[in-house]
Motif scaffolding. Structure first.
Motif, PDB file in Angstrom:
ATOM      1  N   ILE A  42       1.770  -6.395 -14.697  1.00 55.64           N
ATOM      2  CA  ILE A  42       0.992  -5.285 -14.133  1.00 55.64           C
ATOM      3  C   ILE A  42       0.402  -5.676 -12.785  1.00 55.64           C
ATOM      4  O   ILE A  42       0.414  -4.894 -11.822  1.00 55.64           O
ATOM      5  N   VAL A  43      -0.132  -6.897 -12.708  1.00 56.23           N
ATOM      6  CA  VAL A  43      -0.681  -7.383 -11.431  1.00 56.23           C
ATOM      7  C   VAL A  43       0.409  -7.430 -10.369  1.00 56.23           C
ATOM      8  O   VAL A  43       0.190  -7.031  -9.211  1.00 56.23           O
ATOM      9  N   LEU A  44       1.580  -7.904 -10.741  1.00 57.27           N
ATOM     10  CA  LEU A  44       2.688  -7.945  -9.791  1.00 57.27           C
ATOM     11  C   LEU A  44       3.058  -6.543  -9.318  1.00 57.27           C
ATOM     12  O   LEU A  44       3.331  -6.328  -8.135  1.00 57.27           O
ATOM     13  N   GLY A  45       3.040  -5.574 -10.231  1.00 56.16           N
ATOM     14  CA  GLY A  45       3.305  -4.194  -9.840  1.00 56.16           C
ATOM     15  C   GLY A  45       2.242  -3.654  -8.892  1.00 56.16           C
ATOM     16  O   GLY A  45       2.557  -2.928  -7.933  1.00 56.16           O
ATOM     17  N   ILE A  46       0.971  -3.999  -9.140  1.00 52.12           N
ATOM     18  CA  ILE A  46      -0.110  -3.569  -8.233  1.00 52.12           C
ATOM     19  C   ILE A  46       0.084  -4.172  -6.849  1.00 52.12           C
ATOM     20  O   ILE A  46      -0.096  -3.497  -5.822  1.00 52.12           O
ATOM     21  N   VAL A  47       0.470  -5.439  -6.808  1.00 50.43           N
ATOM     22  CA  VAL A  47       0.701  -6.103  -5.521  1.00 50.43           C
ATOM     23  C   VAL A  47       1.817  -5.414  -4.751  1.00 50.43           C
ATOM     24  O   VAL A  47       1.692  -5.125  -3.550  1.00 50.43           O
ATOM     25  N   VAL A  48       2.920  -5.124  -5.427  1.00 46.16           N
ATOM     26  CA  VAL A  48       4.046  -4.452  -4.765  1.00 46.16           C
ATOM     27  C   VAL A  48       3.636  -3.065  -4.289  1.00 46.16           C
ATOM     28  O   VAL A  48       3.953  -2.650  -3.156  1.00 46.16           O
ATOM     29  N   LEU A  49       2.901  -2.318  -5.117  1.00 48.74           N
ATOM     30  CA  LEU A  49       2.479  -0.963  -4.749  1.00 48.74           C
ATOM     31  C   LEU A  49       1.548  -0.985  -3.543  1.00 48.74           C
ATOM     32  O   LEU A  49       1.732  -0.200  -2.595  1.00 48.74           O
ATOM     33  N   VAL A  50       0.561  -1.877  -3.548  1.00 52.60           N
ATOM     34  CA  VAL A  50      -0.380  -1.961  -2.425  1.00 52.60           C
ATOM     35  C   VAL A  50       0.336  -2.356  -1.143  1.00 52.60           C
ATOM     36  O   VAL A  50       0.092  -1.778  -0.071  1.00 52.60           O
ATOM     37  N   ASN A  51       1.247  -3.325  -1.231  1.00 52.34           N
ATOM     38  CA  ASN A  51       1.977  -3.749  -0.039  1.00 52.34           C
ATOM     39  C   ASN A  51       2.868  -2.636   0.502  1.00 52.34           C
ATOM     40  O   ASN A  51       3.012  -2.478   1.722  1.00 52.34           O
ATOM     41  N   GLN A  52       3.471  -1.845  -0.380  1.00 59.94           N
ATOM     42  CA  GLN A  52       4.312  -0.743   0.066  1.00 59.94           C
ATOM     43  C   GLN A  52       3.481   0.333   0.746  1.00 59.94           C
ATOM     44  O   GLN A  52       3.864   0.866   1.807  1.00 59.94           O
TER      45      GLN A  52
END
Length: 375
Positions: free
Chosen positions: A295-305
């Protein structure tokens, strides 16, 4: 008569030989050779300059960092001067205010780490044991003897003379860092107080168009550096806020320090924020398990996008209008020459160089339109 004819023939041969030497350097190949020599001399000069700067990095790096910070704080200094605050007082207020903010942030991080260190260490030990069990019993098992040999190699290295020498070198590097910070603070104060006067001092020998170009270069450098730092800080704050909120909601330990690491990592374009986000995912993996880590990895990808596609093009459009390939090359060169600090400084330096090239002849003579001749 025969002697005169022979003498005339010898003179003709000598004359043709001299003409041949002259033509050797004036024909197309000769022009290319001269240009190649000029390029080689320029590359040699650049190489010698870069080598000298790397040898003096204890002075060069504080000067560059102070210059970038002074450019970022220039609007505040100018605003205080316009409202009657003196040069020295405005510089002191800006410098001490920045130190207080930075000190408060470091204090908050230290307290957060102290409060959660015991839980984090216990979770790290448990996570390490889980990884060890997975390595031994997983789909690709590793022999216990191989793990023991690897661990013994690590222990031998830590207790060896090589590690002790590295520790001594680390102490020396820490002393250099402290020296660089103190030197940078002093240089930053003088840049905040007398930056415009210092630049005017360097422009004194110039007159006419050269002086005007010097003023353009100074204004362009300050505007580009200041815009880059302020824009990057805005993007970094959004990244740190988004990822930090996600870590708090998921109850990942050290959420505040990890958010600060994300903020600092964003100053290294392309890779900094991503690496910091992966570090947050690793901490979540060790302390909270696979599901929370994903989930944290998904948040990181979403924020960076969201940051890369919507925020960064608006905030950084004017201060970093260079191709990503140039950024990547600058990052690589900066990392090789100056490590992490070089990676942080490489991109703003490249952006300033490109901005200066674009404004070099901004107010100079423009080329005549096609079909017209210059008088």
């Amino acid at each position: 008569m025969i002697f005169k004819k022979k003498s005339s023939a010898a003179q003709a041969v000598s004359s043709s030989h001299r003409l041949g030497l002259r033509e050797l350097w004036t024909d197309r190949l000769g022009s290319w050779s001269i240009r190649s020599l000029q390029v080689l001399l320029l590359l040699t000069l650049i190489s010698v300059t870069v080598f000298a700067l790397t040898q003096l990095k204890l002075v060069v790096i504080p000067v560059l960092i102070a210059l970038i910070l002074a450019a970022a704080a220039s609007p505040l200094v100018v605003w205080m001067r316009r409202h009657g605050v003196g040069r020295a007082l405005s510089a002191w207020v800006t410098l001490l205010g920045g130190i207080l903010v930075l000190g408060g942030l470091i204090t908050a991080i230290v307290f957060a780490v102290q409060d959660q260190w015991s839980d984090l260490s216990d979770s790290a030990v448990e996570g390490f044991e889980q990884l060890k069990s997975f390595a031994l019993d997983g789909p690709f098992p590793i022999d216990q003897d191989a793990l023991d040999e690897a661990w013994n190699a690590v222990v031998d290295f830590v207790t060896s003379a090589t590690f002790g020498l590295g520790a001594i070198q680390g102490v020396s590097a820490a002393a250099q860092v402290v020296t660089g910070i103190l030197l940078g603070a002093v240089i930053l104060f003088f840049f905040l107080k007398d930056g415009d006067r210092i630049w005017e001092f360097f422009l004194r020998p110039m007159t006419g168009e050269r002086r005007d170009r010097g003023h353009r270069i100074g204004h362009t450098a300050v505007r580009t550096l200041g815009g880059y730092v302020r824009g990057t800080a805005t993007v970094a704050a959004v990244d740190a806020f988004g990822i930090g909120i996600g870590l708090l909601i998921l109850q990942v330990p050290l959420a505040l320090p990890l958010a600060v690491i994300v903020f600092l990592g964003a100053f290294i374009p392309l890779v900094g924020a991503t690496v910091a986000g992966i570090l947050a995912a690793v901490v979540a993996l060790v302390t909270n398990g696979w599901v929370v880590a994903l989930i944290v990895l998904g948040i990181v990808v979403l924020v960076n996008q969201l940051e890369g596609n919507f925020l960064q093009p608006v905030v950084m459009a004017q201060s970093l209008s260079i191709h990503p390939l140039v950024i990547l090359v600058a990052l690589t060169a900066g990392t090789i020459l100056g490590g992490i600090v070089g990676a942080v400084l490489a991109v703003p330096i490249a952006a300033v160089g490109w901005a200066i090239l674009k404004t070099w002849n901004e107010n100079g003579e423009k080329p005549a339109p096609a079909g017209k001749k210059l008088k």
